[in-house]
Scaffold this motif. Structure first.
Motif, short mmCIF file in Angstrom:
data_model
loop_
_atom_site.label_atom_id
_atom_site.label_comp_id
_atom_site.label_asym_id
_atom_site.label_seq_id
_atom_site.Cartn_x
_atom_site.Cartn_y
_atom_site.Cartn_z
N ARG A 47 0.84 -1.21 0.00
CA ARG A 47 0.00 0.00 0.00
C ARG A 47 0.87 1.25 0.00
O ARG A 47 0.62 2.21 -0.74
CB ARG A 47 -0.93 -0.02 1.21
N THR A 48 1.92 1.24 0.83
CA THR A 48 2.83 2.38 0.87
C THR A 48 3.60 2.51 -0.44
O THR A 48 3.86 3.64 -0.90
CB THR A 48 3.78 2.23 2.08
N TYR A 49 3.97 1.40 -1.04
CA TYR A 49 4.69 1.42 -2.32
C TYR A 49 3.87 2.17 -3.37
O TYR A 49 4.38 3.04 -4.09
CB TYR A 49 4.95 -0.01 -2.75
N ALA A 50 2.57 1.86 -3.45
CA ALA A 50 1.69 2.55 -4.40
C ALA A 50 1.51 4.01 -4.02
O ALA A 50 1.53 4.90 -4.88
CB ALA A 50 0.34 1.84 -4.46
N TYR A 51 1.35 4.28 -2.73
CA TYR A 51 1.17 5.66 -2.27
C TYR A 51 2.39 6.52 -2.60
O TYR A 51 2.26 7.65 -3.09
CB TYR A 51 0.89 5.67 -0.76
N VAL A 52 3.58 6.01 -2.35
CA VAL A 52 4.79 6.80 -2.58
C VAL A 52 4.98 7.06 -4.07
O VAL A 52 5.41 8.15 -4.46
CB VAL A 52 6.03 6.14 -1.94
N PHE A 53 4.66 6.08 -4.91
CA PHE A 53 4.77 6.34 -6.35
C PHE A 53 3.80 7.44 -6.76
O PHE A 53 4.14 8.32 -7.57
CB PHE A 53 4.53 5.07 -7.17
N GLY A 54 2.57 7.41 -6.27
CA GLY A 54 1.65 8.50 -6.57
C GLY A 54 2.17 9.83 -6.08
O GLY A 54 2.00 10.87 -6.74
N LEU A 55 2.84 9.82 -4.92
CA LEU A 55 3.41 11.04 -4.35
C LEU A 55 4.51 11.62 -5.24
O LEU A 55 4.48 12.81 -5.59
CB LEU A 55 3.99 10.71 -2.97
N VAL A 56 5.47 10.79 -5.64
CA VAL A 56 6.60 11.32 -6.42
C VAL A 56 6.17 11.68 -7.84
O VAL A 56 6.76 12.58 -8.45
CB VAL A 56 7.80 10.35 -6.43
N GLU A 57 5.15 11.00 -8.35
CA GLU A 57 4.72 11.32 -9.72
C GLU A 57 4.04 12.68 -9.81
O GLU A 57 3.93 13.24 -10.90
CB GLU A 57 3.86 10.20 -10.26
N ARG A 58 3.63 13.23 -8.67
CA ARG A 58 3.09 14.59 -8.69
C ARG A 58 4.18 15.57 -9.12
O ARG A 58 3.95 16.44 -9.97
CB ARG A 58 2.53 14.95 -7.31
N PHE A 59 5.36 15.46 -8.55
CA PHE A 59 6.41 16.41 -8.96
C PHE A 59 7.09 15.98 -10.25
O PHE A 59 7.57 16.83 -11.01
CB PHE A 59 7.42 16.67 -7.83
N ILE A 60 7.11 14.69 -10.55
CA ILE A 60 7.71 14.26 -11.83
C ILE A 60 6.91 14.82 -13.00
O ILE A 60 7.46 15.39 -13.94
CB ILE A 60 7.78 12.72 -11.90
N GLY A 61 5.59 14.66 -12.95
CA GLY A 61 4.76 15.18 -14.04
C GLY A 61 4.89 16.68 -14.20
O GLY A 61 5.02 17.19 -15.32
N ALA A 62 4.87 17.39 -13.07
CA ALA A 62 4.98 18.85 -13.12
C ALA A 62 6.34 19.27 -13.68
O ALA A 62 6.44 20.21 -14.49
CB ALA A 62 4.76 19.44 -11.73
#
Length: 324
Positions: free
Chosen positions: A83-98
């Motif tokens: 669950r944390t693995y998926a959460y952290v990827f969603g977290l970092v992809e916020r700044f990656i996309g931007a």
């Protein structure tokens, strides 16, 4: 060899001296079009997570090191980590996309193939964020209450994007290179994983494979744009970013330990509780820092874009994490 593996292996890390950047951007577009997928039609397909199966494999979760846990308890700890693995990827992809949208500005009035590649990259990252939000909703509905996400994506992205571009692009390259290793070496070979959880990271990997190539192109290009003083300051920014990531991992490991101890269904003594907490932090540091730092491609790129003195600063900053 399956079709996905053959497809990615057909996209080698070309030598820029023999294949120009325009061609590399064009090939990333071709792959992006070929592996394009839909969240509902291709990934979720009306399914839910199967909690009789492991989520994060032991090669990443390290749960087998806890010899006092039985099979069911190890499986649940893998699900908490998953669950944390998926959460952290969603977290970092916020700044990656931007960041990739921001970086695309370097090509607005230039190579339109490069611009298209980065726009497609950003579009895919937005889709990945939506996928991970959907997964969190599914897990929230079925897992015990009390799970805590310690960092808010927009707040983290805002802090990351204040740093110099070379450092941010270096962090992004690091992340998207370890994504490849995690899937290929630890997730893909396992047959006992939850089918939906495994499929999520299969489809994620398919699109991230060309992202790693684009990361390298943009990271190198930024290195060529800045002077020595700016680059030296950017090295400090990269060190600070890794430290910030470690801070998030420390807080999430503590939160996940509390959650696991409360939801596992039995009492643990003080020593066992401490071992669970220590293992979570060690596993998260391996997943999100160490496995990327030790990736041969990342090590090579970083060495090419730093002086010996700068590399020594980086090594010194990483020593406490690597030593732990």
């Amino acid at each position: 060899m399956n079709a996905a593996t053959a497809l990615v292996q057909a996209q080698p890390w070309e030598n820029p001296a023999t294949t120009n950047d325009h061609q590399r951007y064009a090939r990333c577009i071709q792959v992006s079009k070929r592996v394009r997928w839909d969240i509902d039609a291709d990934v979720i397909r009306g399914r839910d997570f199967d909690y009789s199966h492991t989520f994060l494999p032991a090669g990443l979760s390290m749960v087998d090191a806890l010899d006092f846990l039985d099979q069911d308890e190890r499986r649940f700890l893998s699900q908490v980590q998953g669950r944390t693995y998926a959460y952290v990827f969603g977290l970092v992809e916020r700044f990656i996309g931007a960041k990739m949208l921001q970086t695309s500005g370097q090509h607005w009035l230039g190579d339109q193939t490069a611009l298209e590649a980065l726009v497609r990259f950003s579009d895919e990252e937005l889709k990945h964020q939506e996928l991970f939000r959907r997964l969190e909703a599914l897990m929230e509905a079925r897992m015990p209450p009390g799970y805590v996400k310690v960092a808010e994506p927009n707040a983290v992205a805002g802090q990351v994007l204040q740093r110099r571009s070379w450092a941010v692009l270096g962090l992004i390259s690091h992340i998207e290179l370890f994504v490849q290793n995690h899937y290929e070496q630890s997730i893909a070979p396992q047959t006992e994983l939850c089918p939906l959880w495994k499929d999520v990271f299969l489809f994620h990997w398919r699109e991230e494979s060309q992202h790693a190539i684009l990361d390298e192109l943009e990271w190198r290009a930024e290195y060529e744009r800045i002077d020595d003083a700016e680059h030296d300051a950017a090295v400090d920014d990269l060190i600070a970013l890794v430290g910030a990531v470690d801070g998030i991992l420390q807080a999430q490991a503590e939160a996940d330990c509390r959650y696991y101890l409360a939801a596992c269904g039995r009492e643990f003594d003080a020593e066992q509780s401490a071992r669970i907490g220590d293992l979570l932090l060690r596993a998260y540091r391996w997943q999100y820092i160490v496995s990327g730092v030790q990736h041969p491609r990342f090590s090579k790129l970083l060495a090419e874009m730093t002086t010996p003195a700068q590399m020594q600063r980086i090594v010194a900053a990483l020593a406490p994490i690597l030593g732990a």
